[in-house]
Design an enzyme around this catalytic site. Structure first.
Site, mmCIF file in Angstrom:
data_model
loop_
_atom_site.group_PDB
_atom_site.id
_atom_site.type_symbol
_atom_site.label_atom_id
_atom_site.label_comp_id
_atom_site.label_asym_id
_atom_site.label_seq_id
_atom_site.Cartn_x
_atom_site.Cartn_y
_atom_site.Cartn_z
ATOM 1 C CG ASP A 323 43.528 51.043 47.958
ATOM 2 O OD1 ASP A 323 42.418 51.248 48.484
ATOM 3 O OD2 ASP A 323 43.691 50.225 47.030
ATOM 4 C CD1 TRP A 411 38.304 40.732 47.184
ATOM 5 C CD2 TRP A 411 37.023 38.989 47.756
ATOM 6 N NE1 TRP A 411 38.532 39.730 46.277
ATOM 7 C CE2 TRP A 411 37.753 38.657 46.598
ATOM 8 C CE3 TRP A 411 36.153 38.047 48.296
ATOM 9 C CZ2 TRP A 411 37.644 37.408 45.977
ATOM 10 C CZ3 TRP A 411 36.043 36.804 47.692
ATOM 11 C CH2 TRP A 411 36.786 36.497 46.541
ATOM 12 C CG HIS A 628 45.101 45.961 29.503
ATOM 13 N ND1 HIS A 628 44.506 44.891 28.881
ATOM 14 C CD2 HIS A 628 44.238 46.997 29.363
ATOM 15 C CE1 HIS A 628 43.351 45.268 28.358
ATOM 16 N NE2 HIS A 628 43.153 46.536 28.638
HETATM 17 CA CA CA Z 1 40.249 51.007 47.549
#
Ligand code: CA
Length: 708
Positions: A323, A411, A628
């Site tokens: 990722d 971000w 959660h």
């Molecule tokens: Ca991603």
């Protein structure tokens, strides 16, 4: 959701005459004006100007007087989810967005609401948002305001009153695509991407005609397994990308490479730059048999502005598997490197290295780690490829690595000051236990990672907990991009801190997870000012000047990926309504404290379950933890350990199976879970509500040993 703000009500009372006066000729922005904002005091595009430097030369507020900065006005919004937007200021109007893709236009001096727009996104789309129902802001161009919505529309509003001029569906809303990105406008074309790589989305950047909403060009970032798209990317995908995708589940799942944040433009070179997300599934072994670079995932791509034609690419993580996306914000600047003025593109992507590229041709100039990194030792300048550590490509054993999927930098916008020559990076560190999921099955509409989420939810010894906590960090790093080294660093008590602004007043502004909004000396990091917002801050501040007075604006409201998936690592705080705070020197407005209502303790007397809590632990961490919290430690998207719903099977089923709270994004899980799974999850939650030890010790030990 629950509060009509006072400022909003007052604005309505104030009447229309003032509004019409302020908004005549509203939204009068064009390319020359955005380009000029790269060096003047205006803030008319997401990153200020096209270069996205987020440096303002304004200096009325400066290191000598910032102590007098006070609240000029504030507004409170009707949503308590994350606030990620950077407001724009155009001719006295401040445009911003909130969670659920709502748009607001305020008088930038008084805070009067001029208009607002609600795209009325179906709450079910909240399930398709990996990282909260956030929105990072609007674009303004020639009388229109553009917003991308959670249900993957691009909407053009009239800048005068907010009425819809046109709208178009950027991606199929029936599929798990969303939009959180702020659009940018280049040469009368609105640029917009999409989110959804965790779910199996296939990425692309679209350019729409700003006046009509007609699609002008589209660049797909990964090959179409069914052949050509009839798009401008067809040729380069066939020539360069297809052979980098051998067999694997990507053909079924989608490939990833979504375009959800970074876009920049160089008017002189006439090149648009955009970043792409990770591949889908995360695990390259599952995705493409562990082979191939998988172009153009995790890449920086340059295309021609008029046509979208490919010019160059640089792949940050070939064959990406963690990722580690390359969608993190870009900054374009002209640096003096080895005595030569050089046009660069800078990025601090999730993988923890700071990259400086020659933006004329995509050549890597330098790359150095700005946080502790375990997956690679360095980036080879000659080849541009990372020197991966042998264990980085995790298999059946748990491999603890840094950075985590939330990234060394996400971000949250960074800022470059041409005055100090420093890039100010909102950086963070967190380990993540990567482990291949031996039983990967494609779940349409769900998360598809090929990585065991259970590996991050095992019970830990006190020593392990201590070691983990010692590696969860947040910093504001002032980074010298020429010499690739830190100049000063502020340590934060938490990870997931806010975006950054630097100014000509020798100031750096940043909000923090614990809720403070700080100003520092840009040269040495000395703290000069702080304001307690009462809520977590993740958005970047911006600044503007009207009639000789400088203002600093900030959206406030915790949320986003870090808050949703790792709430136990952030300050325990209920969801609070978002606010826009605007400051000026001598500002004396007061924002009232947030009302914090503690839920009553749950009475579990007589609560019974036939469920298997150990199996429930496994099911919970496979299906529920990304919203959660691992092991139900979450307290943000409701704390299930304190939810009355867990006290009876019927109440629990009404939400988990029947989907009665789909309007909040908690859709029915009937297609993912069997009825017994749901009861087992309830048993697990009851055990955790009672404070019992994690029932998963045996499961986790087995998983850790690599047994299947
Ligand atoms: Ca991603």
């Amino acid at each position: 959701m629950r509060i009509i703000k006072l400022a909003l009500a007052m604005a309505l009372v104030a009447g229309l005459a003032a509004c019409q006066k302020t908004t005549a000729g509203a939204g009068n922005v064009d390319g020359a004006r955005i380009a000029a904002a790269d060096t003047n005091g205006e803030w008319v595009s997401y990153g200020k100007g096209y270069s996205e430097q987020r440096f303002s030369p304004l200096d009325k507020v400066n290191a000598t007087n910032v102590g007098q900065l006070g609240l000029a006005w504030y507004a409170q919004f009707d949503t308590d989810r994350g606030q990620e937007a950077t407001p724009l200021e155009v001719d006295g109007v401040l445009y911003t967005t909130t969670a659920w893709s709502k748009v607001f236009a305020f008088d930038a001096v008084t805070g009067k609401l001029l208009w607002s727009y609600d795209p009325k996104v179906d709450g079910k789309k909240g399930f398709d948002a990996c990282c909260d129902v956030v929105n990072r802001g609007v674009a303004v161009w020639k009388g229109k305001v553009y917003v991308g919505t959670m249900d993957a529309r691009l909407v053009a509003l009239d800048a005068k009153d907010g009425h819809v001029v046109w709208q178009t569906q950027v991606a199929d809303a029936a599929k798990p695509y969303t939009i959180t990105q702020a659009p940018r406008v280049v040469k009368d074309k609105v640029l917009i991407g999409e989110s959804g790589a965790e779910y199996g989305g296939r990425g692309y950047l679209s350019a729409y005609d700003a006046a009509s909403g007609k699609l002008v060009w589209r660049f797909y970032t990964v090959p179409n397994p069914n052949g050509a798209d009839g798009a401008v990317s067809d040729k380069v995908l066939k020539d360069k990308a297809l052979a980098t995708w051998p067999e694997g589940s990507w053909k079924m799942v989608g490939g990833g490479g979504t375009v959800w944040d970074a876009i920049a433009y160089d008017p002189a070179l006439d090149l648009i730059y955009f970043g792409t997300d990770n591949g889908t599934p995360w695990n390259q072994q599952v995705r493409s048999g562990g082979k191939g670079d998988n172009l153009f995932i995790s890449s920086i791509i340059a295309v021609k502005a008029d046509t979208g034609e490919y010019v160059w690419h640089y792949q940050v993580n070939p064959g990406e598997s963690w990722d580690y996306s390359a969608v993190q914000p870009f900054i374009l600047a002209d640096l003096t490197i080895a005595g030569k003025p050089t046009k660069v593109l800078m990025q601090a992507p999730k993988n923890g290295f700071f990259y400086v590229l020659d933006r004329t041709n995509g050549k890597l100039l330098s790359a150095k780690a700005f946080v502790p990194v375990t997956w690679a030792s360095s980036i080879d300048i000659a080849t541009g490829r990372p020197v991966e550590n042998p264990s980085a490509r995790y298999k059946s054993d748990i491999d603890l690595q840094m950075p985590a999927p939330l990234g060394a930098h996400n971000w949250h916008p960074m800022s470059f000051s041409p005055k100090t020559g420093l890039v100010y990076i909102p950086a963070q560190s967190m380990p993540f236990a990567y482990q291949a999921d031996p039983k990967f099955i494609y779940k349409p509409g769900g998360w598809n990672l090929g990585v065991s989420m259970l590996a991050n939810a095992g019970p830990m010894t006190p020593e392990q907990t201590k070691a983990l906590a010692a590696n969860i960090k947040g910093w504001l790093i002032a980074w010298d991009p020429v010499n690739q080294k830190p100049v000063w660093t502020v340590n934060r008590p938490y990870f997931w801190n806010a975006g950054v602004l630097s100014t000509g007043g020798n100031l750096v502004f940043q909000g923090a997870a614990e809720g403070q909004f700080y100003a520092y000396d840009a040269a040495n990091g000395k703290q000069l000012w702080a304001y307690a917002t009462g809520n977590g801050v993740i958005a970047a501040p911006m600044t503007y000047e009207i009639k000789g007075e400088q203002y600093v604006a900030l959206m406030v409201g915790s949320g986003g990926g870090g808050q949703v998936s790792a709430p136990s690592l952030l300050p325990a705080r209920p969801r609070l309504p978002g606010r826009l705070l605007v400051f000026k020197l001598g500002g004396a407005a007061k924002a009232p404290p947030f009302k914090i209502v503690e839920p009553p303790p749950l009475n579990l007397t007589g609560v019974k379950t036939t469920g298997d809590k150990t199996h429930g632990y496994v099911v919970f961490n496979d299906n529920c933890q990304v919203c959660h919290g691992a092991n139900a430690t979450g307290s943000w998207l409701p704390d299930l350990k304190r939810s009355i719903l867990i006290t009876t099977p019927d109440d629990f089923n009404s939400v988990v199976i029947q989907g009665v709270r789909a309007h909040n994004g908690m859709v029915s899980f009937s297609k993912f879970l069997k009825p017994q799974d749901v009861e087992d999850v309830r048993a697990f939650l009851i055990s955790q509500a009672k404070g019992e030890p994690l029932p998963g010790a045996a499961v986790a030990a087995k998983a850790a040993s690599g047994a299947k």
